[in-house]
Enzyme design. Sequence first.
Site, mmCIF file in Angstrom:
data_model
loop_
_atom_site.group_PDB
_atom_site.id
_atom_site.type_symbol
_atom_site.label_atom_id
_atom_site.label_comp_id
_atom_site.label_asym_id
_atom_site.label_seq_id
_atom_site.Cartn_x
_atom_site.Cartn_y
_atom_site.Cartn_z
ATOM 1 N N TYR A 273 0.928 -1.352 -0.031
ATOM 2 C CA TYR A 273 -0.103 0.060 0.065
ATOM 3 C C TYR A 273 0.865 1.239 0.028
ATOM 4 C CZ TYR A 273 -4.158 2.977 1.508
ATOM 5 O OH TYR A 273 -4.925 4.026 1.447
ATOM 6 N N SER A 274 0.881 2.064 -1.062
ATOM 7 C CA SER A 274 1.847 3.174 -1.252
ATOM 8 C C SER A 274 3.263 2.840 -1.090
ATOM 9 C CB SER A 274 1.432 4.215 -0.360
ATOM 10 O OG SER A 274 1.897 5.468 -0.474
ATOM 11 N N LEU A 275 3.604 3.456 0.186
ATOM 12 C CA LEU A 275 5.139 2.918 0.492
ATOM 13 C C LEU A 275 5.555 1.739 0.704
ATOM 14 C CD1 LEU A 275 8.055 4.231 1.309
ATOM 15 C CD2 LEU A 275 7.331 4.285 3.566
ATOM 16 N N GLU B 143 4.648 -0.618 -1.193
ATOM 17 C CA GLU B 143 5.071 -1.386 -2.217
ATOM 18 C C GLU B 143 6.641 -1.449 -2.414
ATOM 19 O OE1 GLU B 143 3.329 -0.922 -5.976
ATOM 20 O OE2 GLU B 143 1.504 -0.091 -5.356
ATOM 21 N N HIS C 150 0.332 10.883 -4.098
ATOM 22 C CA HIS C 150 -0.697 10.380 -4.796
ATOM 23 C C HIS C 150 -1.612 11.050 -5.491
ATOM 24 C CE1 HIS C 150 0.569 6.625 -3.163
ATOM 25 N NE2 HIS C 150 0.195 7.056 -1.956
#
Length: 333
Positions: free
Chosen positions: A98-100, A102, A201
């Site tokens: 999820y976001s970072l 990844e 984002h």
Amino acid sequence: MTKPTVFMYSGQGSQYFHMTRELYEQHPRYRLWLDYCDDIAAPILGDTVLDTMFDPARTKGDPFDSLAESSAALLCVEYSLTRVVQEMGYRPDILLGYSLGEITAAVVAGVFSLERGISFAVEFARILAERTPLSGMLAIVASPEIVRSRPGLFADCRVTGRNFDNNFVVSGRIEAIQRLRDTLDVEGITCQRLPVNYGVHTDLIDPVEHRVRDVLSGVSFDPPQLPIVSSASAERVAAVTPDSVWAAMRSPVEFAQSITNMTAAGDATFIDLGPSGTLATFVKYILPSGCGSAQISTINRFGQDLKSLRDFQVQAAPLLADNTSEPRENSRL
């Protein structure tokens, strides 16, 4: 058919001061791994992750909003929790970031080293701090439909994450987020300011795209040794590339759709390796009633880390009985 096991990694917003402190002080294997991560991160940050995370002058309620320091801390905590869970004998079939998160998923999948992952996360944070405007991020307990039905209320704010039917995230410049928060408070709509001060984002970070891509051009990307699903695309990532990393930082997070897509072909067991247990909570609200999928957190914000990890083992044992290897003797709690 054995249910696949999904290791999940949360991003910015899930961090807090003193996260995993009890685990660090009382679990030798976790301490070993976090020390290992800190040795890697310290030269990159110019300070130790441990001193920042466990700062005695800070409380859990203080905003941990230094993007470079919190990004490094999240990567170190998630990587260390992963190693502890693997030493218990559990192995993932799929990784979901999820976001970072990844970036953590890419490290665990062997796409690049932990050092490279931390270096990128810190440099990305510093680029944002130098070249993008201060912004805010707000988690809202309501249907995202409210954004379409009341565009004036959300003026100058962008939806940056859809977590489940009644939980989404918006970002925008500080004044826009504060105005939105004040109005939601008056209307009795629950919202929470997240400790993220830059417009990830959203288009607010578009001015740094070329600089970030320059940084990524120096990174060697190996084929993932485990399948990775991106919450930006809600699909499996065939290969981690500069394009997919930029998308993970720039595109809205479609977490609900990611889980829906992953369970469309069958049930799965989702394990939250983040420090807050938030992704496990999201999954709980996404999964349909009566399905055979399950979600488990390893630790959470409420302390009692050792108890939480023991609870994880109790819950995981029957769910993951067919997806374990022999646990290491010294991984016992």
